[in-house]
Design a protein around this motif. Structure first.
Motif, short mmCIF file in Angstrom:
data_model
loop_
_atom_site.label_atom_id
_atom_site.label_comp_id
_atom_site.label_asym_id
_atom_site.label_seq_id
_atom_site.Cartn_x
_atom_site.Cartn_y
_atom_site.Cartn_z
N ALA A 118 61.93 5.70 34.05
CA ALA A 118 60.87 4.73 34.34
C ALA A 118 61.43 3.40 34.81
O ALA A 118 60.95 2.81 35.76
CB ALA A 118 60.01 4.53 33.09
N VAL A 119 62.48 2.92 34.12
CA VAL A 119 63.07 1.65 34.52
C VAL A 119 63.87 1.86 35.80
O VAL A 119 64.79 2.66 35.84
CB VAL A 119 63.99 1.11 33.42
N GLY A 120 63.47 1.14 36.84
CA GLY A 120 64.18 1.25 38.10
C GLY A 120 63.63 2.32 39.01
O GLY A 120 64.11 2.52 40.11
N ALA A 121 62.58 3.08 38.55
CA ALA A 121 61.99 4.13 39.38
C ALA A 121 61.21 3.53 40.54
O ALA A 121 61.03 4.16 41.56
CB ALA A 121 61.07 5.01 38.54
N PHE A 122 60.72 2.31 40.38
CA PHE A 122 60.04 1.62 41.47
C PHE A 122 60.69 0.26 41.65
O PHE A 122 61.41 -0.23 40.77
CB PHE A 122 58.55 1.47 41.17
N ASN A 123 60.46 -0.36 42.79
CA ASN A 123 61.03 -1.68 43.03
C ASN A 123 59.98 -2.61 43.63
O ASN A 123 58.80 -2.24 43.78
CB ASN A 123 62.27 -1.58 43.93
N ASP A 124 60.39 -3.81 43.99
CA ASP A 124 59.45 -4.80 44.51
C ASP A 124 58.81 -4.35 45.81
O ASP A 124 57.66 -4.69 46.10
CB ASP A 124 60.17 -6.14 44.72
N ALA A 125 59.56 -3.60 46.62
CA ALA A 125 59.01 -3.11 47.89
C ALA A 125 57.84 -2.15 47.63
O ALA A 125 56.83 -2.17 48.35
CB ALA A 125 60.10 -2.41 48.70
N GLY A 132 61.47 2.51 46.50
CA GLY A 132 62.26 3.33 45.60
C GLY A 132 61.46 4.44 44.94
O GLY A 132 62.02 5.44 44.51
N ASP A 133 60.13 4.28 44.88
CA ASP A 133 59.28 5.27 44.22
C ASP A 133 58.98 6.43 45.16
O ASP A 133 58.49 6.23 46.28
CB ASP A 133 57.97 4.62 43.76
N ALA A 134 59.25 7.65 44.71
CA ALA A 134 59.10 8.83 45.57
C ALA A 134 57.66 9.05 46.00
O ALA A 134 57.39 9.40 47.16
CB ALA A 134 59.63 10.06 44.85
N ALA A 173 49.33 -0.77 59.79
CA ALA A 173 49.56 0.06 58.61
C ALA A 173 50.81 0.92 58.78
O ALA A 173 51.58 1.12 57.83
CB ALA A 173 48.34 0.94 58.35
N ILE A 174 51.02 1.42 59.98
CA ILE A 174 52.20 2.24 60.26
C ILE A 174 53.47 1.42 60.07
O ILE A 174 54.46 1.89 59.49
CB ILE A 174 52.12 2.83 61.68
N ASP A 175 53.45 0.17 60.54
CA ASP A 175 54.62 -0.71 60.35
C ASP A 175 54.90 -0.95 58.87
O ASP A 175 56.05 -0.93 58.43
CB ASP A 175 54.39 -2.05 61.06
N MET A 176 53.85 -1.18 58.10
CA MET A 176 53.99 -1.40 56.67
C MET A 176 54.56 -0.16 55.98
O MET A 176 55.41 -0.24 55.08
CB MET A 176 52.64 -1.78 56.06
N ALA A 177 54.08 1.01 56.40
CA ALA A 177 54.55 2.26 55.82
C ALA A 177 56.03 2.51 56.15
O ALA A 177 56.78 3.02 55.33
CB ALA A 177 53.70 3.42 56.32
N LYS A 178 56.43 2.13 57.35
CA LYS A 178 57.84 2.28 57.72
C LYS A 178 58.74 1.38 56.88
O LYS A 178 59.85 1.77 56.50
CB LYS A 178 58.03 1.97 59.21
N ASP A 179 58.25 0.19 56.56
CA ASP A 179 59.00 -0.71 55.67
C ASP A 179 59.15 -0.09 54.29
O ASP A 179 60.22 -0.18 53.66
CB ASP A 179 58.28 -2.07 55.55
N GLU A 180 58.08 0.55 53.80
CA GLU A 180 58.14 1.21 52.50
C GLU A 180 59.14 2.36 52.52
O GLU A 180 59.92 2.53 51.57
CB GLU A 180 56.75 1.72 52.10
N GLN A 181 59.14 3.13 53.56
CA GLN A 181 60.10 4.24 53.66
C GLN A 181 61.54 3.73 53.63
O GLN A 181 62.41 4.36 53.06
CB GLN A 181 59.86 5.04 54.94
N LYS A 182 61.75 2.59 54.26
CA LYS A 182 63.10 2.04 54.34
C LYS A 182 63.54 1.36 53.05
O LYS A 182 64.70 1.51 52.62
CB LYS A 182 63.16 1.03 55.50
N ASN A 183 62.63 0.63 52.41
CA ASN A 183 63.02 -0.22 51.28
C ASN A 183 62.49 0.22 49.92
O ASN A 183 62.94 -0.28 48.90
CB ASN A 183 62.55 -1.66 51.55
#
Length: 217
Positions: free
Chosen positions: A58-65, A188-190, A176-186
């Motif tokens: 749980a700790v570290g499974a997600f991040n600020d991005a 941490g949550d699967a 929205a596509i640009d935002m999603a690409k940022d999420e894919q890149k940065n």
């Protein structure tokens, strides 16, 4: 005398053999004992590794991005729903009507999913963004419509609405596509990255569809 000597030597040889056998057995037992000790130590190490690997991630499974993606995409999706709901009573093109319904059907459940993530993560559902797409830092989410854009779309009807809807939603989806690409890149949550992948695939398809609509209007 010869017989006597032979009877005397046989026990001596047997004695030597017995001593040798005992020595060999001692060495074998020592070797086995050493092997068992080594094996026990190795097993203990693996057990510790297993316990460590099964601890909750749980700790570290997600991040600020991930948090930013969920917070921002909720607002982004909410505006897409507002735009789509305007099609009822305003749109004249059947493909636009159908597409508006598809967008609402797809994005409403995604909003609920992202709300649940933020609750699980113990994070606020507010990203500091208002529906105009601006945050307190002066930045903006890509593709968000201004108040004027929304007012113009609300006032339009018929083919004028169809054209405006397609143009504005293409820009909205592209953001929205640009935002999603940022999420894919940065991110941490699967699960968040999987949703980002779905956004890219589904909304890219809809962008191509709307471009086709504009070409024939």
């Amino acid at each position: 005398m010869t017989v006597c000597k032979r009877s005397f030597r046989m026990p001596h040889q047997r004695g030597v053999a017995v001593v040798a056998a005992v020595a060999a057995a001692t060495l074998l037992l020592a070797a086995c004992g050493g092997s068992d000790t080594s094996g026990a130590g190795h097993e203990g190490h693996n057990s510790a590794d297993t316990q460590e690997s099964t601890k909750s991630p749980a700790v570290g499974a997600f991040n600020d991005a991930d948090v930013t993606f969920a917070q921002s995409m909720i607002v982004h999706h909410q505006q897409a729903l507002e735009m789509s709901r305007l099609a009822d009573g305003r749109a004249s093109d059947q493909e636009i009507k159908t597409l508006a319904g598809q967008i609402e059907k797809a994005q409403d459940p995604e909003i609920k999913t992202m709300h649940s993530w933020l609750k699980t993560w113990g994070r606020s559902e507010s990203s500091g963004m208002d529906h105009g797409g601006m945050n307190h830092g002066g930045g903006s989410m890509p593709g968000m419509m201004s108040e004027k854009d929304m007012a113009d779309l609300t006032a339009a009807k018929g083919k004028d609405f169809d054209r405006k809807f397609a143009e504005l939603m293409i820009a909205h989806h592209s953001g929205a596509i640009d935002m999603a690409k940022d999420e894919q890149k940065n991110g941490g949550d699967a699960a968040a990255k999987k949703l980002a992948d779905d956004v890219i695939k589904n909304q890219s398809t809809e962008v191509r569809q709307m471009q086709g609509i504009l070409d024939r209007l």
